[in-house]
Design an enzyme around this catalytic site. Structure first.
Site, PDB file in Angstrom:
ATOM      1  N   GLY A 242     131.502 -17.515  31.310  1.00  0.00           N
ATOM      2  CA  GLY A 242     131.626 -17.184  29.900  1.00  0.00           C
ATOM      3  C   GLY A 242     130.500 -17.822  29.125  1.00  0.00           C
ATOM      4  N   SER A 243     130.602 -17.815  27.800  1.00  0.00           N
ATOM      5  CA  SER A 243     129.552 -18.439  26.992  1.00  0.00           C
ATOM      6  C   SER A 243     129.838 -18.248  25.514  1.00  0.00           C
ATOM      7  CB  SER A 243     128.165 -17.846  27.289  1.00  0.00           C
ATOM      8  OG  SER A 243     127.808 -18.004  28.626  1.00  0.00           O
ATOM      9  N   ASN A 244     129.209 -19.094  24.719  1.00  0.00           N
ATOM     10  CA  ASN A 244     129.058 -18.866  23.281  1.00  0.00           C
ATOM     11  C   ASN A 244     127.571 -18.870  22.966  1.00  0.00           C
ATOM     12  OD1 ASN A 244     131.962 -19.409  22.725  1.00  0.00           O
ATOM     13  ND2 ASN A 244     131.400 -21.526  23.155  1.00  0.00           N
TER      14      ASN A 244
END
Length: 808
Positions: A242-244
């Site tokens: 995932g990531s932001n």
């Protein structure tokens, strides 16, 4: 300055001096190129600064690849070598057939399944065919030179150094590699969200047998449409990564220049680790950032003009085609009434302490035949029907060129131009900012060209349920007019061209936390894209909601600096806590006698939990008391209460960031979840008000380091995802979460203003001085000041200069 650098280079001693014998030659039958790794007399200068970060300087791309391969081997030789065993299809030979596979490069459950797949890829010459394509469909000369140089550099390190990492010291499977191995790793990374997820079923699919092959058999049932749609949504909705990322436009910042914060969430161990470096070819390239191990270029990073990061997207990178089979032969399918025979891949795998295993895979014009979407949801191969998987990334080696284009970019327009030219980003969004104050979000990725119109016209009965529900298309493979076609601006057939990609330029902020492109900016929703890219007007995850709340407030505040990005990264705010903790504490306090009934029927005294939740500061800081209690409670609550009953105010597409809200404290599962959580923590001998860091941790060099952050399902930006071990007394060491952090801006100098942090440190070798140094920084929520310009590199008090070369 130049004369000082020359003295440093000439006077430097080699960083790695211990020699070892050249590892064993490649096994017979692997091809001439693999038996004789090339040696080109390549060289590079590596300047190491604090935390073992290498600044690699070379005169051309082959030399740059050489220096990168050398430096990656020095830090991660065992992890890299283990991955190359996977790519060669030799895990069963060295580690046993039934052992759990390397999860970094595919979703295979066992070494045998992994080997059958990757050996099949190798023997079918899939990688060689991709390499042979002229650019931009295939890799450019620069990228080919970097891959070739990387292999030579890795081999040179092996030849000149003794491996000290106990994970592979003296192991026979640590062997030289070739450009083909490096390219194979890139291809595996590109297809990990498509074919890579289906390795088990690709390698076990078998045609029906029996005297009447046209019969489906009494035990074969049609796939359940709702079950398939749910399995598809779960499969691609939880990518294991995932990531932001957020980029701010210049009018929100203190100096009118752009800002970027990147926060990818990846495994902390194994082959999906990032590795930091700066790569410089004077006058040609100067870029700093993180590379996925085994890749020769920078995957996410920054230069003097542009910074970029990626987030895992909602796009569905593969689709299915239902095949109508020849009634007389289940390995022949019909297209417009004309028969086509499936192609057989018969693969033999060597097995440790056992006989070789030979299996056959079945391939079609669309891709491999598969017989399930998950272990529980079959797609049966009957006498009349089979299903084939199409993954356009299974032949995509363009990611490296797209990234190289980012490294050379001088503006966000150049980032878009690189995406449009190479069309190689496999399963992520791109977020970027530049020195001139521009911001960019784009979901420019390689997806099967499934338009809503094509899905409407060509979906099977099953596909008419799965496509609107999950974005997974199941098309009628018996009709030639249902082929995916080609966009005029696409580099290859069967994928979308750049004009169709959801994109938002120059908004005050653009933010993505693995949600749909729709809510990249709450004031400028993106619409009009095909369902395969993601949804529009649907409920957002808590991390997306919390991220938009935070960054929108930051943009409204204005006068932002890199320091504001650093604060956002470690705010550790819990949106679920802000929405629900007060109501939970109030409902807890109202329970008769302070007791609740657990799921096993036991009455539990939960009165202490009421006060702990009320006093909790709503963060996942290491010193936060009540954070662990709420974390464990919230996970149980979401399991106990159906989503439609969790909130009193339902989701509204007109107010997507603030809805749903108001916890339904009357839900029967709430008190049960609270009782079970209290029981769970007490059974693990954990105080209800224990500080989070006492139980969320890693151990490095014998030291227990508290780890800040929390689960994405709580909405926490700084994602940390430990694993609960009830028998072991709580959370195990953190295996996943925030990885290569970068907060980047610019001022009036030629040097970017950048702070970085590699949470798990540069090396996984416990004997390395850089095994835990940045992890200690992460534990204390501290950053590394990037040394990008020459003056900063040369002024490092830890500077160590090494000239590396390959002697023929």
């Amino acid at each position: 300055m130049r004369s000082r650098l020359r003295r440093l280079v000439l006077g430097a001693t080699a960083l790695f001096t211990a020699a070892s014998a050249l590892p064993a030659a490649a096994a017979p039958g692997q091809g001439r190129a693999e038996q004789h790794p090339s040696g080109d007399g390549l060289s590079a200068v590596i300047r190491y600064t604090e935390y073992g970060i290498p600044h690699i300087r070379a005169k051309n791309y082959a030399d740059l690849g050489f220096g990168t391969g050398w430096a990656q081997a020095a830090d991660e030789v065992c992890t890299l070598a283990d991955g190359f065993v996977t790519l060669r299809g030799e895990r069963s030979r060295y580690f046993g057939a039934d052992t759990a596979a390397d999860g970094a490069l595919s979703g295979a459950r066992t070494n045998l399944a992994s080997d059958l797949y990757f050996r099949g890829v190798r023997e079918s010459r899939t990688v060689q065919k991709a390499l042979a394509q002229p650019a931009p469909v295939g890799p450019s000369r620069e990228v080919r030179d970097m891959m070739r140089g990387w292999a030579v550099g890795y081999n040179a390190w092996l030849k000149k150094n003794r491996t000290t990492d106990p994970a592979c010291a003296g192991a026979s499977w640590v062997r030289p590699v070739t450009e083909l191995d490096v390219a194979a790793r890139g291809l595996a990374i590109a297809s990990i969200a498509g074919e890579g997820r289906f390795v088990d079923t690709i390698t076990t699919a078998k045609p029906p047998t029996g005297a009447t092959p046209a019969a489906s058999g009494p035990s074969v049932r049609k796939p359940d449409a709702k079950a398939v749609a749910k399995a598809a949504d779960e499969l691609w909705g939880d990518p294991g990564m995932g990531s932001n990322a957020v980029a701010f436009r210049g009018d929100t910042t203190a100096n009118g220049r752009g800002l970027l914060l990147g926060n990818p969430h990846y495994p902390w161990e194994g082959g999906r680790r990032f590795w930091q470096s700066q790569q410089t070819i004077p006058g040609e390239l100067n870029v700093s950032g993180g590379s996925l191990l085994g890749t020769p270029g920078i995957s996410i990073g920054f230069n003097a003009h542009v910074a970029w990061s990626h987030t895992v997207s909602t796009g569905i990178p593969a689709n299915f085609h239902r095949l109508d089979l020849d009634p007389a032969d289940p390995t022949t399918y019909l297209v417009d009434g004309e028969p086509e025979r499936m192609r057989k891949r018969t693969v033999t795998v060597a097995v440790k302490d056992g006989a070789p295993v030979t299996r056959t895979q079945w391939w079609t014009r669309y891709g491999p035949v598969v017989t399930s979407l998950s272990g529980q949801v079959p797609l049966p191969w009957t006498g009349t029907t089979a299903y084939a998987l199409y993954d356009p990334n299974a032949a995509n080696l363009r990611f490296a060129d797209a990234s190289l284009g980012f490294g050379k970019a001088k503006s966000t327009d150049d980032v878009l131009a690189s995406l449009a030219r190479h069309q190689g980003i496999p399963w992520v969004n791109t977020i970027a900012a530049d020195r001139a104050g521009h911001s960019l979000y784009t979901q420019s990725q390689v997806l099967p060209r499934i338009t809503d119109g094509l899905a409407e016209r060509c979906s099977t009965e099953l596909g008419r349920t799965t496509y609107p529900a999950s974005g997974v298309a199941i098309l009628d493979g018996s009709r030639g007019d249902c082929a995916l076609g080609r966009d005029p601006d696409a580099v290859a057939p069967g994928i979308f061209g750049p004009a169709r990609m959801p994109t938002l330029e120059n908004a005050p902020y653009v933010e993505n936390s693995n949600g749909t492109a729709w809510m990249t900016n709450a004031d400028r929703p993106i619409t009009g894209y095909e369902r395969v890219f993601g949804t529009v007007g649907t409920q957002l995850g808590l991390r997306t909601r919390g991220g938009i709340e935070d960054v929108a407030a930051m943009a409204d505040q204005g006068r932002l600096t890199v320091r504001d990005l650093q604060r956002q990264q470690f705010a550790n705010r819990v949106p679920a806590g802000d929405l629900a903790a007060e109501d939970v504490a109030r409902a807890c306090a109202a329970l008769p006698g302070g007791r609740a009934t657990g799921s096993d029927g036991t009455s539990v005294d939960v009165s202490e939990a009421c006060g702990v939740l009320k006093a909790w500061d709503r963060t996942m800081d290491t010193r936060s008391r009540g954070a662990l209690l709420f974390d464990r409670f919230w996970r149980r609550l979401e399991q106990a209460v159906p989503p439609g009953q969790l909130w009193k105010v339902p989701f509204s597409a007109a107010d997507p960031v603030r809805t749903p809200n108001t916890l339904n404290t009357d839900a029967p599962g709430l008190a049960t979840a609270l009782a079970d959580t209290v029981t769970e923590l007490r059974a693990a001998d954990i105080a209800l008000d224990a500080p989070l860091g006492a139980h969320q941790f890693v151990v490095r060099d014998g030291e227990r380091l508290p780890v800040p952050g929390g689960a994405g399902q709580l909405g926490v930006w700084n994602v940390i995802q430990p694993t609960w071990d009830a028998a072991g007394g709580g959370y195990t060491e953190v295996p996943f979460g925030s990885s290569h952090l970068q907060a980047v801006g610019w001022d009036d100098s030629r040097c970017p203003v950048a702070r970085t942090l590699l949470t798990y440190s540069q090396s996984s070798n416990p004997k390395s001085p850089h095994f835990a140094d940045q992890t200690r920084l992460f534990s204390g929520e501290k950053w590394v000041t990037s040394r990008f310009c020459e003056k900063d590199i040369l002024s490092s008090p830890k500077l160590k200069v090494v000239r590396v070369h390959e002697r023929r």
